[in-house]
Design an enzyme around this catalytic site. Structure first.
Site, short mmCIF file in Angstrom:
data_model
loop_
_atom_site.label_atom_id
_atom_site.label_comp_id
_atom_site.label_asym_id
_atom_site.label_seq_id
_atom_site.Cartn_x
_atom_site.Cartn_y
_atom_site.Cartn_z
N MET A 191 0.85 -1.20 0.00
CA MET A 191 0.00 0.00 0.00
C MET A 191 0.88 1.25 0.00
O MET A 191 1.99 1.24 0.54
CB MET A 191 -0.92 0.00 1.23
CG MET A 191 -2.02 -1.03 1.15
SD MET A 191 -3.17 -0.95 2.54
CE MET A 191 -3.97 0.63 2.25
N THR A 234 -1.55 2.83 -7.98
CA THR A 234 -2.68 3.46 -8.69
C THR A 234 -2.20 4.63 -9.54
O THR A 234 -2.69 4.82 -10.66
CB THR A 234 -3.75 3.90 -7.67
OG1 THR A 234 -4.22 2.74 -6.98
CG2 THR A 234 -4.92 4.58 -8.35
N ASP A 280 -7.78 -1.98 -11.27
CA ASP A 280 -7.15 -1.58 -10.01
C ASP A 280 -7.69 -2.47 -8.88
O ASP A 280 -8.74 -3.09 -9.01
CB ASP A 280 -7.45 -0.11 -9.71
CG ASP A 280 -6.41 0.50 -8.75
OD1 ASP A 280 -5.32 -0.10 -8.60
OD2 ASP A 280 -6.69 1.55 -8.15
N GLU A 281 -6.94 -2.53 -7.78
CA GLU A 281 -7.31 -3.34 -6.61
C GLU A 281 -7.57 -4.80 -7.02
O GLU A 281 -8.54 -5.44 -6.58
CB GLU A 281 -8.55 -2.76 -5.90
CG GLU A 281 -8.44 -1.29 -5.55
CD GLU A 281 -7.35 -0.96 -4.53
OE1 GLU A 281 -6.75 -1.90 -3.95
OE2 GLU A 281 -7.06 0.24 -4.33
N CYS A 284 8.80 3.66 4.37
CA CYS A 284 8.47 3.11 5.69
C CYS A 284 7.98 4.23 6.61
O CYS A 284 8.66 5.26 6.78
CB CYS A 284 9.67 2.40 6.30
SG CYS A 284 9.37 1.84 7.98
N CYS A 297 10.78 4.58 9.64
CA CYS A 297 12.17 5.03 9.48
C CYS A 297 12.46 5.70 8.13
O CYS A 297 13.57 6.21 7.94
CB CYS A 297 13.13 3.86 9.69
SG CYS A 297 13.11 2.68 8.33
N1 LIG Z 1 4.32 5.85 3.19
C1 LIG Z 1 4.18 6.36 1.95
N2 LIG Z 1 5.06 6.05 0.99
C2 LIG Z 1 4.94 6.58 -0.25
N3 LIG Z 1 3.92 7.38 -0.63
C3 LIG Z 1 2.98 7.69 0.26
C4 LIG Z 1 3.07 7.21 1.61
N4 LIG Z 1 1.99 7.69 2.28
C5 LIG Z 1 1.27 8.42 1.42
N5 LIG Z 1 1.85 8.43 0.19
C6 LIG Z 1 1.28 9.08 -1.00
O1 LIG Z 1 0.64 8.05 -1.73
C7 LIG Z 1 0.89 8.25 -3.12
C8 LIG Z 1 0.71 6.91 -3.83
O2 LIG Z 1 -0.67 6.60 -3.81
P1 LIG Z 1 -1.27 5.41 -4.64
O3 LIG Z 1 -0.87 5.51 -6.08
O4 LIG Z 1 -2.74 5.38 -4.34
O5 LIG Z 1 -0.54 4.14 -3.99
P2 LIG Z 1 -1.02 2.62 -3.97
O6 LIG Z 1 -2.03 2.43 -5.04
O7 LIG Z 1 0.23 1.83 -4.20
O8 LIG Z 1 -1.58 2.38 -2.60
C9 LIG Z 1 2.29 8.79 -3.15
O9 LIG Z 1 2.57 9.52 -4.34
C10 LIG Z 1 2.29 9.73 -1.93
O10 LIG Z 1 1.77 10.99 -2.28
C1 LIG Z 2 -2.80 -4.98 3.31
C2 LIG Z 2 -4.20 -5.27 2.89
C3 LIG Z 2 -4.98 -4.26 2.37
N1 LIG Z 2 -6.25 -4.52 1.98
C4 LIG Z 2 -7.06 -3.45 1.41
C5 LIG Z 2 -6.87 -2.08 1.99
C6 LIG Z 2 -7.17 -1.17 0.83
O1 LIG Z 2 -8.59 -0.99 0.77
C7 LIG Z 2 -6.70 -1.96 -0.38
C8 LIG Z 2 -5.32 -1.59 -0.85
O2 LIG Z 2 -5.32 -0.27 -1.33
P1 LIG Z 2 -4.06 0.43 -2.03
O3 LIG Z 2 -4.67 1.13 -3.21
O4 LIG Z 2 -3.06 -0.61 -2.44
O5 LIG Z 2 -3.50 1.38 -1.04
O6 LIG Z 2 -6.70 -3.33 0.04
C9 LIG Z 2 -6.77 -5.80 2.06
O7 LIG Z 2 -7.92 -6.05 1.66
N2 LIG Z 2 -6.01 -6.79 2.57
C10 LIG Z 2 -4.73 -6.58 2.99
O8 LIG Z 2 -4.08 -7.57 3.44
ZN LIG Z 3 11.47 1.09 8.64
#
Ligand SMILES: Nc1ncnc2c1ncn2[C@@H]1O[C@H](COP(=O)(O)OP(=O)(O)O)[C@@H](O)[C@H]1O
Ligand SMILES: Cc1cn([C@H]2C[C@H](O)[C@@H](COP(=O)(O)O)O2)c(=O)[nH]c1=O
Ligand SMILES: [Zn+2]
Length: 211
Positions: free
Chosen positions: A17, A22, A98-99, A155, A158
Site C-alpha cells: 500500500m 494506482t 485496479d485493486e 516506511c 524510518c
Molecule cells: N508511506 C508512503 N510512501 C509513499 N507514498 C505515500 C506514503 N503515504 C502516502 N503516500 C502518497 O501516496 C501516493 C501513492 O498513492 P497510490 O498511487 O494510491 O498508492 P497505492 O495504489 O500503491 O496504494 C504517493 O505519491 C504519496 O503521495
Molecule cells: C494490506 C491489505 C490491504 N487490503 C485493502 C486495503 C485497501 O482498501 C486496499 C489496498 O489499497 P491500495 O490502493 O493498495 O493502497 O486493500 C486488504 O484487503 N487486505 C490486505 O491484506
Molecule cells: Zn522502517
C-alpha cells in the site's frame, strides 16, 4: 497470422500500500488515451473509499472507472455479453484493473484470455496481505505477465524503502499468527472482505525491519 492477438499482453503493477500503484496505472491509462487507444478502467465494488465509479490514489488523483463485483462480472462487461453495457473485446485495446487483489484467483484466466485476444491488460494490486502472505491473484498474474513493475513505498517508521504494510488500527496484535480466535477479529487476510478495506487510518507502509 493474427497480429492483433499478438499485441495482447499482461502488465502487472504491484507492491505494498502507498507505493504508487494506482498513480502508475493512471499514468498508463492517460498515455493510452492520448495515443487514441480504446481504454476501459475497472475497479472492484469492495473499494468504495472514494465512490464506486472512480479509481483514486492516496494523493487525491482520480479517474472514472466501472465498478464490478468480481471476475465473472468483469468478464460479462468486457465480453459485451451484456450488450447494453460492455464494450466488447473486439473494441477494446487496453483494460486497466485496479485493486486486483479483491478479484481472487478467477481473474487469472480472464486476463490470460483477454491478452490472448489482443487486449493489453494492466493489473494493479497488492502481492502481500497485511500478515505477509502471498496475495493471489497477483503472484499468479506476475508469473504470466510480459511485464512486472514492483514499486516500493516509504516506511512510516524510518523512511527506508517499504515492501510491506501493517495494520495500525488496533487489530495488529490480533493478526492470526499465534492466538486462538485471533482471525475472528480481522478475518482471513486471504479472503477479500469489507473490513479489510481502508487507507492511512488503518494501514502503514513498513520496511523489512519494521514490519
Ligand atoms: N508511506 C508512503 N510512501 C509513499 N507514498 C505515500 C506514503 N503515504 C502516502 N503516500 C502518497 O501516496 C501516493 C501513492 O498513492 P497510490 O498511487 O494510491 O498508492 P497505492 O495504489 O500503491 O496504494 C504517493 O505519491 C504519496 O503521495
Ligand atoms: C494490506 C491489505 C490491504 N487490503 C485493502 C486495503 C485497501 O482498501 C486496499 C489496498 O489499497 P491500495 O490502493 O493498495 O493502497 O486493500 C486488504 O484487503 N487486505 C490486505 O491484506
Ligand atoms: Zn522502517
Amino acid at each position: 497470422m493474427n497480429h492483433d492477438a499478438g499485441r495482447g499482453r499482461i502488465e502487472v503493477i504491484t507492491g505494498p500500500m502507498f507505493a504508487g500503484k494506482t498513480e502508475e496505472l493512471m499514468r498508463r491509462v492517460r498515455r493510452a488515451t492520448i495515443a487514441g487507444l480504446r481504454v476501459l478502467v475497472v475497479n472492484h465494488a469492495l473499494d468504495d473509499r472514494r465512490g464506486a465509479s472512480t479509481v483514486s490514489s492516496h494523493a487525491g488523483g482520480r479517474i472514472p472507472a466501472r465498478s464490478v463485483n468480481g471476475s465473472a462480472d468483469l468478464w460479462r462487461l468486457v465480453d459485451g455479453t451484456d450488450r447494453t453495457d460492455g464494450p466488447g473485446v473486439g473494441t477494446l485495446d487496453l483494460l486497466a484493473i485496479d485493486e486486483a487483489q479483491f478479484f481472487g484467483a478467477d481473474l487469472v484466466p480472464v486476463a490470460i484470455d483477454l491478452a490472448g485476444r489482443g487486449v493489453t491488460v494492466v493489473v494493479s494490486g497488492l502481492c502481500l496481505t497485511f500478515d505477509d502472505q502471498p496475495f493471489e491473484p497477483l503472484p499468479a498474474l506476475m508469473a504470466s505477465a510480459e511485464s512486472v513493475t514492483k514499486l516500493l513505498a516509504v516506511c512510516a517508521v524510518c523512511g527506508a524503502d517499504a515492501a510491506f504494510h501493517r495494520r495500525v488500527d488496533g487489530t495488529e496484535t490480533a493478526v492470526p499468527v499465534a492466538g486462538e480466535g485471533a482471525g475472528a477479529v480481522v478475518g482471513n487476510s486471504l479472503v477479500a472482505a469489507a473490513q479489510h478495506v481502508g487507507g492511512a487510518e488503518q494501514y502503514q507502509a513498513r520496511c523489512r525491519r519494521h514490519r
